[in-house]
Structures are given as C-alpha cells and as structure tokens.
Design an enzyme around this catalytic site. Structure first.
Site, PDB file in Angstrom:
ATOM      1  N   ASP A  84      14.485  14.349   0.116  1.00 31.57           N
ATOM      2  CA  ASP A  84      14.704  15.746   0.495  1.00 31.57           C
ATOM      3  C   ASP A  84      13.462  16.599   0.225  1.00 31.57           C
ATOM      4  OD1 ASP A  84      16.240  17.802   1.520  1.00 31.57           O
ATOM      5  OD2 ASP A  84      17.078  18.364  -0.414  1.00 31.57           O
TER       6      ASP A  84
ATOM      7  N   HIS B 245       8.532  16.409   8.139  1.00 30.38           N
ATOM      8  CA  HIS B 245       9.146  15.098   8.383  1.00 30.38           C
ATOM      9  C   HIS B 245       8.059  14.061   8.672  1.00 30.38           C
ATOM     10  CE1 HIS B 245      12.944  17.038   8.208  1.00 30.38           C
ATOM     11  NE2 HIS B 245      12.880  17.620   9.388  1.00 30.38           N
TER      12      HIS B 245
ATOM     13  N   LEU C  44      12.305  -7.900   0.014  1.00 30.79           N
ATOM     14  CA  LEU C  44      13.062  -6.648  -0.115  1.00 30.79           C
ATOM     15  C   LEU C  44      14.005  -6.439   1.071  1.00 30.79           C
ATOM     16  CD1 LEU C  44      13.226  -3.729  -1.535  1.00 30.79           C
ATOM     17  CD2 LEU C  44      11.566  -3.037   0.200  1.00 30.79           C
TER      18      LEU C  44
HETATM   19  C1  IPE Z   1      20.277  15.081   2.544  1.00 31.98           C
HETATM   20  O1  IPE Z   1      19.457  16.194   2.613  1.00 31.98           O
HETATM   21  C2  IPE Z   1      20.089  14.223   3.766  1.00 31.98           C
HETATM   22  C3  IPE Z   1      18.833  13.481   3.852  1.00 31.98           C
HETATM   23  C4  IPE Z   1      17.886  13.457   2.958  1.00 31.98           C
HETATM   24  C5  IPE Z   1      18.675  12.695   5.043  1.00 31.98           C
HETATM   25  P1  IPE Z   1      19.976  17.590   3.208  1.00 31.98           P
HETATM   26  O2  IPE Z   1      18.841  18.521   3.087  1.00 31.98           O
HETATM   27  O3  IPE Z   1      20.547  17.380   4.552  1.00 31.98           O
HETATM   28  O4  IPE Z   1      21.151  17.948   2.200  1.00 31.98           O
HETATM   29  P2  IPE Z   1      21.764  19.381   1.851  1.00 31.98           P
HETATM   30  O5  IPE Z   1      22.051  20.052   3.148  1.00 31.98           O
HETATM   31  O6  IPE Z   1      20.719  20.098   1.064  1.00 31.98           O
HETATM   32  O7  IPE Z   1      22.980  19.075   1.029  1.00 31.98           O
HETATM   33  C1  IPE Z   2      15.016  15.937   4.204  1.00 28.58           C
HETATM   34  O1  IPE Z   2      14.236  17.078   4.197  1.00 28.58           O
HETATM   35  C2  IPE Z   2      14.895  15.181   5.501  1.00 28.58           C
HETATM   36  C3  IPE Z   2      16.097  15.219   6.340  1.00 28.58           C
HETATM   37  C4  IPE Z   2      17.231  15.757   6.038  1.00 28.58           C
HETATM   38  C5  IPE Z   2      15.982  14.574   7.632  1.00 28.58           C
HETATM   39  P1  IPE Z   2      14.823  18.485   4.664  1.00 28.58           P
HETATM   40  O2  IPE Z   2      14.534  18.618   6.130  1.00 28.58           O
HETATM   41  O3  IPE Z   2      16.240  18.622   4.279  1.00 28.58           O
HETATM   42  O4  IPE Z   2      13.905  19.483   3.856  1.00 28.58           O
HETATM   43  P2  IPE Z   2      14.365  20.815   3.132  1.00 28.58           P
HETATM   44  O5  IPE Z   2      15.450  20.451   2.175  1.00 28.58           O
HETATM   45  O6  IPE Z   2      14.843  21.745   4.203  1.00 28.58           O
HETATM   46  O7  IPE Z   2      13.126  21.291   2.442  1.00 28.58           O
HETATM   47 MG    MG Z   3      17.144  19.359   2.577  1.00 27.91          MG
END
Ligand code: IPE
Ligand code: IPE
Ligand code: MG
Length: 259
Positions: A24, A41, A135
């Site tokens: 995240d 990303h 792995l």
């Molecule tokens: C969790 O992150 C999903 C992934 C890392 C793919 P999110 O950013 O979607 O989660 P929330 O919305 O903060 O709970």
């Molecule tokens: C996690 O990073 C990746 C995915 C959920 C695909 P985020 O896109 O949720 O990044 P933040 O949490 O908004 O910074």
């Molecule tokens: Mg996020």
C-alpha cells in the site's frame, strides 16, 4: 558450533515459510512528488522485483502479494484500466525471468472479472512455471478474503447437493482445502506498507495466526532492506535463543548477498 553457525541455524529454522504483503501507499508516493497516482503504481513494480528476488534467494517457500482487491474496482475508471494495463505489461515482461529463477507463479482471486486477454496471459504464465519448485509467488488480483471463503463454501455446497459430502463432514480442515492456496502453509508473516493498520479484506482465514508487521514506508520505497527488517523482526519475535535482533539481521543481509 561457532557463533555465525548458531545464528544461521536459528535464522534458518525460524524463517517464515509464507510471507504475505499488502503493498500500500503507491498513490500517496506519487502525490507527494506531484505526479499522477499511476506513476506510483509503476514505481511500485521495482519494489515487487526486489522483494521477489530477495525472498527467492533466501529460500522462503511462498510469497503472496496483494495487487488488486475486489474493492479496488471502486476506483476511477482510468486508474483501474491503467492498473490492468500495467499488470499485463509486467506479466509479459517478467514471466521468463521468474521461470529462469525456478519461481512458480500463481494468481489467486476471481480472475473471471478480468478481460479474456489478461486471463489468457495469466493461465499461460501459470502453466509455464507450474513445475518450478523454488519460491511460489501468489499474486492476489481481484481477490477478497470474504470472496475466498464464499467460493470455498460454494464448492462444498455443490458436493452436498450431488450427495458426495454430508454437512456433518465439514470441518476446518475440509474448508481450508477448498480455499485459495490450500496446498501452501498458512501465512506466518503479514506485512502492510503505507502506514495503515488494517487488513482490507486480504487473506482472512489464512492469517489466523500470522505475525503482523506494519510499516509507514510507502510501497515504492520498500526494498530489500525493509523486507529484511520485517523478516528479522519476525525472527526476533519468534525464537532468538539468546542472540540479538542485530545479529540475526546481519546474518540475513549476508545470506541474501551471498546467494
Ligand atoms: C489494499 O489497499 C489493496 C491492495 C494493496 C491491493 P487499499 O488502499 O485498497 O486499502 P484501503 O482502501 O486503504 O483499505
Ligand atoms: C496500493 O496503493 C496499490 C493498489 C491498491 C493497487 P494505493 O493505490 O492504495 O496507494 P494509496 O494508499 O492511495 O497511497
Ligand atoms: Mg491504499
């Protein structure tokens, strides 16, 4: 036994078999740099590469990465389609390298939600690497922990309906056999980057006894060093047998560099 031998012994014995990561913080990483979220990303792909390579060289058995949750469809259309494109692109570019490193790739989640083209790429990548015994890399895409339990329940219910299973035969072990990753041990260590302390519907059943490691580091800034910190923390929580956390960490760094 010399001290380094003792440390390597302890670290090897206590290495997590299965590590799962909620990757995240990509969006915030990009926004902090005045870039669009998708740039975060893209930058996160380098972190994936580092963590996969380190886990593979250390001899960790399974690594499960949360790439796209069943709730992430709620994001703006443009971000969702950019993520799909990125997934396609990375899969096509990296699968050979994974295969050459003896890594078995699997995608867990409801892949029927993806385009035909992506589903085909996924199944080709899984078949190519199916017999690798290094792995196991699970990419959780369109995955939700609740979805996983529901799809296992549907399979069990189908067996009850066709008469091959009685309701009273259902127990924890049988339900677990119908979940994603049934052939892999439960998660030992769950890491979440990005500073939030929640599970966001990632693996639910499989993390029942996992150690949880939360770090404020945003995913694109997470690399080998931060991964080793998390592993060292796991080992020190588990069994240190008199060594210090630093001794274990130094051993992990040298073993990752020597392999
Ligand atoms: C969790 O992150 C999903 C992934 C890392 C793919 P999110 O950013 O979607 O989660 P929330 O919305 O903060 O709970
Ligand atoms: C996690 O990073 C990746 C995915 C959920 C695909 P985020 O896109 O949720 O990044 P933040 O949490 O908004 O910074
Ligand atoms: Mg996020």
């Amino acid at each position: 036994m010399t001290l380094p031998d003792a440390i390597s012994d302890i670290a090897n014995q206590s290495l997590p078999k299965h590590v799962a990561i909620i990757m995240d913080g990509n969006g915030r990483w990009a926004q902090q740099r005045g870039k669009i979220r998708v740039a975060g990303h893209k930058a996160g792909v380098a972190s994936v590469r580092q963590v996969v390579s380190t886990a593979s060289r250390m001899g960790i058995k399974a690594l499960t990465l949360f790439a796209f949750s069943s709730e992430n469809w709620r994001r703006p259309e443009t971000e969702v389609s950019a993520l799909m494109e990125l997934f396609m692109f990375v899969l096509a570019r990296e699968v050979r390298k994974l295969h050459d490193s003896n890594i078995r790739l699997r995608v867990i989640g409801d892949i029927h939600g993806f385009s035909e083209r992506l589903q085909k790429k996924i199944s080709e990548a899984e078949s190519l690497t199916a017999h690798n015994d290094g792995l196991t890399l699970n990419i959780a895409a369109n995955y939700g922990g609740r979805w996983d339990i529901v799809q296992a329940t549907q399979k069990l219910t189908a067996k009850i309906c066709d008469g091959s299973l009685k309701p009273e035969q259902i127990n924890e072990a049988l339900l677990a056999e119908h979940l994603s990753m049934a052939d892999i041990p439960d998660v030992d260590l769950l890491i979440r980057t990005g500073g939030d302390h929640r599970v966001s519907n990632f693996l639910l059943w499989q993390i029942a006894y996992a150690e949880l490691f939360f770090t404020p580091v945003l995913w694109p800034d997470f690399g080998e060093e931060q991964f080793l910190d998390a592993i060292a923390s796991f080992i020190s929580r588990e069994r240190r047998f008199g060594c210090t956390g630093d001794q274990i960490k130094n051993w992990l760094v040298s073993s990752a560099n020597n392999s």
